[in-house]
Design an enzyme around this catalytic site. Structure first.
Site, PDB file in Angstrom:
ATOM      1  N   CYS A   1       2.970  -5.001   6.698  1.00 55.17           N
ATOM      2  CA  CYS A   1       2.601  -4.563   5.354  1.00 55.17           C
ATOM      3  C   CYS A   1       3.808  -3.952   4.643  1.00 55.17           C
ATOM      4  CB  CYS A   1       1.454  -3.565   5.408  1.00 55.17           C
ATOM      5  SG  CYS A   1      -0.140  -4.311   5.766  1.00 55.17           S
TER       6      CYS A   1
ATOM      7  N   HIS B   1       0.817  -1.205   0.000  1.00 58.58           N
ATOM      8  CA  HIS B   1       0.000   0.000   0.000  1.00 58.58           C
ATOM      9  C   HIS B   1       0.856   1.263   0.000  1.00 58.58           C
ATOM     10  CE1 HIS B   1       0.752   0.992   4.256  1.00 58.58           C
ATOM     11  NE2 HIS B   1       0.617  -0.302   4.508  1.00 58.58           N
TER      12      HIS B   1
END
Length: 230
Positions: free
Chosen positions: A181, A165
């Site tokens: 992440c 992301h």
């Protein structure tokens, strides 16, 4: 199998020095009206730049992986989009902090533009114990921790809770700051988003070596493509 962990983490602070202007002593404090030394004020600031080595580049990458594959080297903080013929685009990334790193072979299961954020309950409990209150839901936008784009990583048809992301904290690129992440600069995650469709194979190289044997060698900047394109 990957050990599932929530994604996202807080940023660190960098202290910088800011000097105020020297000022004159008040009247009557001395015949020479001596000037006092400058006052030093420490201000907590976030650097707003990314180190040059983590800027997006066209590189020569020798690998047996097929064109279209994404290789994430969490040890060196690089993500590669394999393009075939010993070519790739290399992006700088931010990765999981100590204890939140992982490895494995996954796929992009779905994608979202300016995604909303629903932090896992485990993350909210963990951060609450530290005195950090995280909202149960946050609409997408420039202040959203997931940034401009998100690619959701699946394994065996199941959401791993890990994502590739964007970020509104670009200074974390090149650092171990997240809860697992993979963070990219917004302009970079948008660039990758347009080139990596749902179903893209993603190889994450990191702790545990659950990715298996992956052959690749980064031989540096592709000078001809950088200068003339292609």
């Amino acid at each position: 199998m990957i050990k599932l962990m929530p994604g996202l983490a807080a940023a660190g602070l960098v202290l910088s020095l800011m000097s105020t202007s020297a000022f004159a002593a008040p009247a009557g404090s001395g015949s020479d009206n001596a000037r006092r030394p400058a006052q030093i004020v420490r201000v907590a600031q976030m650097p707003k730049y990314v180190k040059p080595q983590f800027k997006r580049k066209k590189v020569r990458l020798v690998t047996t992986e097929a064109a279209g594959t994404v290789i994430i080297d969490t040890n060196n903080k690089y993500l590669y989009l394999v393009e075939g013929n010993n070519r790739a685009t290399r992006y700088g990334i931010g990765v999981g902090r100590d204890g939140f790193g992982w490895s494995g072979v996954v796929k992009i299961g779905r994608k979202a533009e300016w995604p909303a954020w629903t932090p896992p309950a485990e993350m909210r409990r963990r951060e609450a114990a530290k005195g950090h209150m995280i909202p149960a839901f946050q609409e997408g936008g420039e202040d959203n921790p997931l940034g401009a784009r998100a690619m959701y990583l699946y394994q065996g048809g199941r959401d791993t809770i890990f994502r590739i992301h964007g970020t509104n904290q670009p200074w974390t690129i090149g650092l171990n700051m997240s809860s697992g992440c993979i963070r990219m600069m917004n302009e970079d995650v948008t660039h990758l988003y347009d080139r990596a469709p749902v179903g893209t194979k993603v190889i994450v190289i990191g702790p545990g070596n659950r990715q298996g044997n992956v052959a690749f060698e980064d031989r540096g900047i592709d000078v001809l493509r950088t200068m003339f394109g292609g």
